[in-house]
Write an enzyme that holds these catalytic residues in place. Structure first.
Site, PDB file in Angstrom:
ATOM      1  NE  ARG A  49      -2.262  -1.146   3.660  1.00  0.00           N
ATOM      2  CZ  ARG A  49      -1.970  -2.295   4.255  1.00  0.00           C
ATOM      3  NH1 ARG A  49      -2.262  -3.442   3.647  1.00  0.00           N
ATOM      4  NH2 ARG A  49      -1.384  -2.310   5.432  1.00  0.00           N
ATOM      5  CE  LYS A 107       6.077 -16.835  13.606  1.00  0.00           C
ATOM      6  NZ  LYS A 107       6.303 -15.420  13.263  1.00  0.00           N
ATOM      7  CB  VAL A 134      13.634 -18.821  16.330  1.00  0.00           C
ATOM      8  CG1 VAL A 134      13.335 -19.609  17.608  1.00  0.00           C
ATOM      9  CG2 VAL A 134      13.400 -19.683  15.104  1.00  0.00           C
ATOM     10  CB  ILE A 138      16.019 -14.532  22.568  1.00  0.00           C
ATOM     11  CG1 ILE A 138      14.940 -13.983  23.495  1.00  0.00           C
ATOM     12  CG2 ILE A 138      16.955 -15.447  23.343  1.00  0.00           C
ATOM     13  CD1 ILE A 138      13.999 -15.036  24.031  1.00  0.00           C
ATOM     14  CE  LYS A 207       8.085 -17.756  16.783  1.00  0.00           C
ATOM     15  NZ  LYS A 207       7.509 -16.984  17.910  1.00  0.00           N
TER      16      LYS A 207
END
Length: 434
Positions: A49, A107, A134, A138, A207
């Site tokens: 868009r 993922k 994933v 972290i 994941k």
């Protein structure tokens, strides 16, 4: 020596994550240049868009033709944050065909077609990085495929979906029912309008497939992952868990068989002891517990979703890929040399918590115990009590088993359902982390 020609980046998708990636690239341009060793420039942003206002992004960079952006001849790295299977798969393949390395947060695509994408990256001598696919911010993918590359990972168990952890945490801490906790998660923006991918375990399963492939150096597809959602978890289940000194989490569990000849991958709700590190993971946070032969037990913890955390992981990959570009090298690709088979859920051995509604009369317990014994499932503890709703002539029977194969447990449950004295199987919950 600092290279003066900038490395040019094509951003494919500019939603919550993409817009945050663009913002960080702009505001931290000098830092990124210093870390990479060359300027990095946002050369184009492909969107669906174009009329939407995107604060901080030069409108001249916006295009609806992602393919043309990739084919224009001067792009070094593509960041794919579109999500889904198509057009993401075609665009990543197009990028490789035109000498462009890829950073992805996708993922679903990696769980389904990771092997083909890795093969294409290797064919053209390019990078495919996906830390953001994933557990958000972290650092997990890179430590597992680089820092632990010399070790042997035997087990990975973790909370990899923030939405479900928020819901279960609220059910545990406030006594709320599933729907009430889901409504709160939706109101706060943790759950989508359609939460199916989260609460039915599809997101966590994707994941899990990615992590299993990295951990065990074998190809694990989404279809290989056993998946069970958490919509049937009740306040009564949490009450039973508390009596056992446990709580309930939706877990992704990946295991190498004791003989090393196969692996299992599964996602389902489970009771875990309050003493386990994962039991204390609150709100929408993620945590992954990795057990390696030499390194021992490692835990990775942090925010698992959201624009800024996910963008952090994307930018980390971008820095690594750009450094590789300057060095005319590539980072680690797919490692699937073991080619281990993925065993079915029936082969998984664990403990179980089973709640039965039974007739309140003599001999019922003996009949139930005999059924367990006939299927090779040993009972650890049994608790019987009258129905809390006051229904006459019925009792609640809670059985906790010793470790047994899932197939044996399934056979036991089917046999229990056929007993005249068993009114119903109220719940079945696996017990993990002991």
């Amino acid at each position: 020596m600092m290279r003066t020609r900038p490395l040019k980046v094509a951003l494919l998708g500019c939603g919550v994550v993409g817009s945050e990636v663009a913002r960080i690239m702009t505001t931290h341009a000098d830092d990124l240049t210093a870390r990479i060793g060359a300027p990095v420039e946002l050369a184009g942003v492909a969107v669906r868009r174009p009329s939407k206002v995107r604060e901080g992004i030069d409108p001249a960079l916006i295009t609806t033709d992602a393919t043309a952006l990739l084919k224009r001849g001067d792009i070094d790295v593509a960041i794919e944050v579109i999500g889904g299977i198509e057009p993401a798969r075609t665009l990543i393949t197009t990028a490789f065909e035109h000498g462009i390395s890829v950073v992805s947060a996708n993922k679903a695509l990696l769980a389904q077609d990771g092997a083909a994408l890795h093969a294409a990256a290797e064919q053209y001598g390019l990078d495919l990085y996906y830390e953001a696919a994933v557990a958000g911010a972290i650092p997990l993918v890179r430590p597992m495929r680089e820092s632990l590359a010399g070790d042997k990972i035997n087990r990975v168990m973790g909370i990899v979906n923030g939405t479900t952890n928020f819901i279960l945490d609220k059910m545990d801490s406030t006594g709320a029912g599933y729907q009430e906790a889901l409504d709160e998660a939706t109101a706060l923006g943790y759950a989508e309008a359609d939460p199916t991918a989260d609460v039915e375990g599809y997101d966590a399963a994707a994941k899990a497939a990615i992590l299993a492939g990295i951990a065990f150096h074998t190809r694990v597809r989404l279809d290989d992952v056993y998946r069970e959602g958490m919509t049937e978890v009740s306040a009564a289940d949490f009450a039973s868990a508390k009596r056992m000194g446990c709580t309930i989490k939706l877990l992704a569990i990946l295991e190498r068989a004791a003989d090393g000849e196969s692996v299992t991958a599964r996602v389902h709700p489970a009771m875990i002891p309050l003493s386990h590190p994962l039991a204390s993971v609150r709100e929408a946070y993620n945590a992954v517990f990795v057990e390696a032969e030499a390194a021992g037990r490692l835990m990775f913890y942090g925010p698992g979703a959201g624009g800024s955390p996910t963008a952090s992981a994307v930018l980390g990959d971008l820095v690594a890929v750009c450094r590789n570009k300057l060095a005319e090298a590539t980072g680690p690709g797919e490692s699937a040399y073991t080619q281990l088979p993925v065993s079915p859920m029936g082969d998984v051995v664990t403990r179980y918590h089973i709640s039965l509604d039974v007739a309140d009369k003599p001999g019922v317990l003996a009949q139930v115990a005999t059924t367990f014994a006939e299927h090779g499932v040993s009972i650890d503890t049994v608790r019987q009590q009258g129905r809390p709703d006051g229904v006459g002539n019925e009792a609640s029977l809670v059985v906790v088993t010793h470790r047994a194969p899932d197939a044996s447990l399934s056979g036991t449950v089917e046999a229990l359902r056929k007993l005249d004295t068993v009114r119903g199987v109220a719940s079945i919950m696996r017990v993990e982390g002991e």
